[in-house]
Scaffold this motif. Sequence first.
Motif, PDB file in Angstrom:
ATOM      1  N   ARG A 183      27.645 -13.183 -28.176  1.00 56.29           N
ATOM      2  CA  ARG A 183      27.588 -14.387 -27.340  1.00 56.29           C
ATOM      3  C   ARG A 183      28.058 -14.094 -25.922  1.00 56.29           C
ATOM      4  N   ILE A 184      27.483 -13.070 -25.339  1.00 56.78           N
ATOM      5  CA  ILE A 184      27.811 -12.758 -23.956  1.00 56.78           C
ATOM      6  C   ILE A 184      26.792 -13.445 -23.034  1.00 56.78           C
ATOM      7  N   VAL A 185      27.143 -13.536 -21.777  1.00 59.26           N
ATOM      8  CA  VAL A 185      26.205 -14.018 -20.767  1.00 59.26           C
ATOM      9  C   VAL A 185      25.275 -12.851 -20.445  1.00 59.26           C
ATOM     10  N   TYR A 186      24.067 -12.877 -20.970  1.00 55.81           N
ATOM     11  CA  TYR A 186      23.216 -11.695 -20.835  1.00 55.81           C
ATOM     12  C   TYR A 186      22.449 -11.678 -19.518  1.00 55.81           C
ATOM     13  N   GLY A 187      22.289 -12.819 -18.869  1.00 58.24           N
ATOM     14  CA  GLY A 187      21.710 -12.848 -17.525  1.00 58.24           C
ATOM     15  C   GLY A 187      20.468 -12.000 -17.385  1.00 58.24           C
ATOM     16  N   ARG A 188      20.527 -11.048 -16.465  1.00 58.53           N
ATOM     17  CA  ARG A 188      19.388 -10.178 -16.202  1.00 58.53           C
ATOM     18  C   ARG A 188      19.512  -8.810 -16.874  1.00 58.53           C
ATOM     19  N   LEU A 189      20.445  -8.676 -17.798  1.00 59.66           N
ATOM     20  CA  LEU A 189      20.611  -7.401 -18.490  1.00 59.66           C
ATOM     21  C   LEU A 189      19.344  -7.068 -19.282  1.00 59.66           C
ATOM     22  N   PRO A 190      18.978  -5.796 -19.312  1.00 56.49           N
ATOM     23  CA  PRO A 190      17.766  -5.401 -20.040  1.00 56.49           C
ATOM     24  C   PRO A 190      17.999  -5.341 -21.546  1.00 56.49           C
ATOM     25  N   GLU A 191      16.915  -5.317 -22.269  1.00 55.23           N
ATOM     26  CA  GLU A 191      16.897  -5.058 -23.709  1.00 55.23           C
ATOM     27  C   GLU A 191      17.618  -6.110 -24.546  1.00 55.23           C
ATOM     28  N   PHE A 192      17.640  -7.337 -24.100  1.00 52.75           N
ATOM     29  CA  PHE A 192      18.061  -8.430 -24.970  1.00 52.75           C
ATOM     30  C   PHE A 192      16.794  -9.038 -25.558  1.00 52.75           C
ATOM     31  N   HIS A 193      16.575  -8.751 -26.844  1.00 48.34           N
ATOM     32  CA  HIS A 193      15.337  -9.127 -27.510  1.00 48.34           C
ATOM     33  C   HIS A 193      15.475 -10.478 -28.208  1.00 48.34           C
ATOM     34  N   LEU A 194      14.337 -11.096 -28.504  1.00 45.67           N
ATOM     35  CA  LEU A 194      14.347 -12.283 -29.335  1.00 45.67           C
ATOM     36  C   LEU A 194      14.842 -11.932 -30.732  1.00 45.67           C
ATOM     37  N   SER A 195      15.543 -12.873 -31.338  1.00 42.50           N
ATOM     38  CA  SER A 195      15.905 -12.734 -32.744  1.00 42.50           C
ATOM     39  C   SER A 195      14.662 -12.988 -33.606  1.00 42.50           C
ATOM     40  N   GLU A 196      14.778 -12.775 -34.896  1.00 44.40           N
ATOM     41  CA  GLU A 196      13.661 -13.074 -35.791  1.00 44.40           C
ATOM     42  C   GLU A 196      13.262 -14.546 -35.667  1.00 44.40           C
ATOM     43  N   LEU A 197      14.274 -15.410 -35.591  1.00 40.53           N
ATOM     44  CA  LEU A 197      13.998 -16.838 -35.430  1.00 40.53           C
ATOM     45  C   LEU A 197      13.394 -17.115 -34.056  1.00 40.53           C
ATOM     46  N   GLY A 198      13.843 -16.380 -33.060  1.00 39.12           N
ATOM     47  CA  GLY A 198      13.290 -16.551 -31.716  1.00 39.12           C
ATOM     48  C   GLY A 198      11.803 -16.242 -31.660  1.00 39.12           C
ATOM     49  N   HIS A 199      11.377 -15.221 -32.395  1.00 36.50           N
ATOM     50  CA  HIS A 199       9.945 -14.911 -32.463  1.00 36.50           C
ATOM     51  C   HIS A 199       9.179 -16.058 -33.118  1.00 36.50           C
ATOM     52  N   LYS A 200       9.756 -16.656 -34.144  1.00 37.54           N
ATOM     53  CA  LYS A 200       9.104 -17.807 -34.787  1.00 37.54           C
ATOM     54  C   LYS A 200       8.993 -18.981 -33.820  1.00 37.54           C
ATOM     55  N   MET A 201      10.036 -19.180 -33.021  1.00 35.13           N
ATOM     56  CA  MET A 201       9.996 -20.251 -32.020  1.00 35.13           C
ATOM     57  C   MET A 201       8.864 -20.015 -31.023  1.00 35.13           C
ATOM     58  N   ALA A 202       8.733 -18.773 -30.567  1.00 34.75           N
ATOM     59  CA  ALA A 202       7.664 -18.440 -29.621  1.00 34.75           C
ATOM     60  C   ALA A 202       6.294 -18.685 -30.241  1.00 34.75           C
ATOM     61  N   GLU A 203       6.154 -18.365 -31.507  1.00 34.46           N
ATOM     62  CA  GLU A 203       4.881 -18.592 -32.196  1.00 34.46           C
ATOM     63  C   GLU A 203       4.575 -20.077 -32.307  1.00 34.46           C
ATOM     64  N   GLU A 204       5.613 -20.890 -32.511  1.00 36.81           N
ATOM     65  CA  GLU A 204       5.396 -22.338 -32.572  1.00 36.81           C
ATOM     66  C   GLU A 204       4.925 -22.874 -31.226  1.00 36.81           C
ATOM     67  N   ALA A 205       5.531 -22.386 -30.150  1.00 35.18           N
ATOM     68  CA  ALA A 205       5.097 -22.810 -28.820  1.00 35.18           C
ATOM     69  C   ALA A 205       3.655 -22.384 -28.561  1.00 35.18           C
ATOM     70  N   ALA A 206       3.333 -21.162 -28.960  1.00 34.04           N
ATOM     71  CA  ALA A 206       1.966 -20.673 -28.791  1.00 34.04           C
ATOM     72  C   ALA A 206       0.974 -21.531 -29.574  1.00 34.04           C
ATOM     73  N   ALA A 207       1.360 -21.904 -30.791  1.00 38.90           N
ATOM     74  CA  ALA A 207       0.480 -22.736 -31.619  1.00 38.90           C
ATOM     75  C   ALA A 207       0.260 -24.109 -30.987  1.00 38.90           C
ATOM     76  N   ALA A 208       1.324 -24.669 -30.398  1.00 39.44           N
ATOM     77  CA  ALA A 208       1.203 -25.973 -29.747  1.00 39.44           C
ATOM     78  C   ALA A 208       0.257 -25.898 -28.554  1.00 39.44           C
ATOM     79  N   LEU A 209       0.354 -24.818 -27.794  1.00 35.35           N
ATOM     80  CA  LEU A 209      -0.539 -24.657 -26.647  1.00 35.35           C
ATOM     81  C   LEU A 209      -1.974 -24.399 -27.091  1.00 35.35           C
ATOM     82  N   ALA A 210      -2.141 -23.630 -28.167  1.00 34.98           N
ATOM     83  CA  ALA A 210      -3.484 -23.388 -28.693  1.00 34.98           C
ATOM     84  C   ALA A 210      -4.110 -24.693 -29.193  1.00 34.98           C
ATOM     85  N   GLN A 211      -3.298 -25.525 -29.819  1.00 40.24           N
ATOM     86  CA  GLN A 211      -3.802 -26.831 -30.275  1.00 40.24           C
ATOM     87  C   GLN A 211      -4.213 -27.692 -29.088  1.00 40.24           C
TER      88      GLN A 211
END
Length: 233
Positions: free
Chosen positions: A29-57
């Motif tokens: 739980r650090i302030v990651y700001g502009r630090l490199p290599e902070f990836h989405l979590s597994e749940l974060g990828h699912k969130m991105a897919e939901e947003a993509a699905a909403a836009l595709a719809q």
Amino acid sequence: MPSANPTPASAASVTVHLLRHGQVHNPDRIVYGRLPEFHLSELGHKMAEEAAAALAQRREHGARLVYLASSPLTRTLETAAPVASALDLEVHPDERLIEPRNHFEGLHVDRGQLSKMSHWPHMINPFRPSWGEPYRQQVARMADVVVDAGRRAVEIGGDGAEAVLVSHQLPIWMARRSAEGKFLPHDPRARECNLASLTSLVFDDVNAGLRPRVVYSEPAAHLYPGVNQLPGL
């Protein structure tokens, strides 16, 4: 949030969707700001897919989503990837969409950290704010990229076209507060800009230099229970 330098042109309606990235893997739980290599979590990828699905719809219902840009940071590019796939669009990295710089980047900020005298000069003015990029500068760069993206969408798809810009909570929130004519200083706990949310700016005429209407939605809301929604995390 009018363009700083509106140019004369024919009237062109456009919608620019500001998509916040999904949850980031950040166990410390650090302030990651502009630090490199902070990836989405597994749940974060699912969130991105939901947003993509909403836009595709949205596209299936007739919306012309023709342009996609993203902050160049890892977490935003990973959020943009399923959108690009769903909409068959190229991702255009744009530095203007990046997270604001922050003095506390790389630190877990708690009372103990804030009590250190070395930080005090950076906390003098919360209205600017003194610990990072001034709010007005964030608004200026976001206004530029939003209007540029809107005009590019119209060039590609004509009047009524739409663009998607993947960014971060604070710059999106600054863009919204500016669009709504509100004061930029605010309580971070009151931000309505949750993970993988869409803050849609609807311009009746992107060339007129007028404020857009704001529409907010949360395609990934069903994934929020139990997720840390603290500002910046």
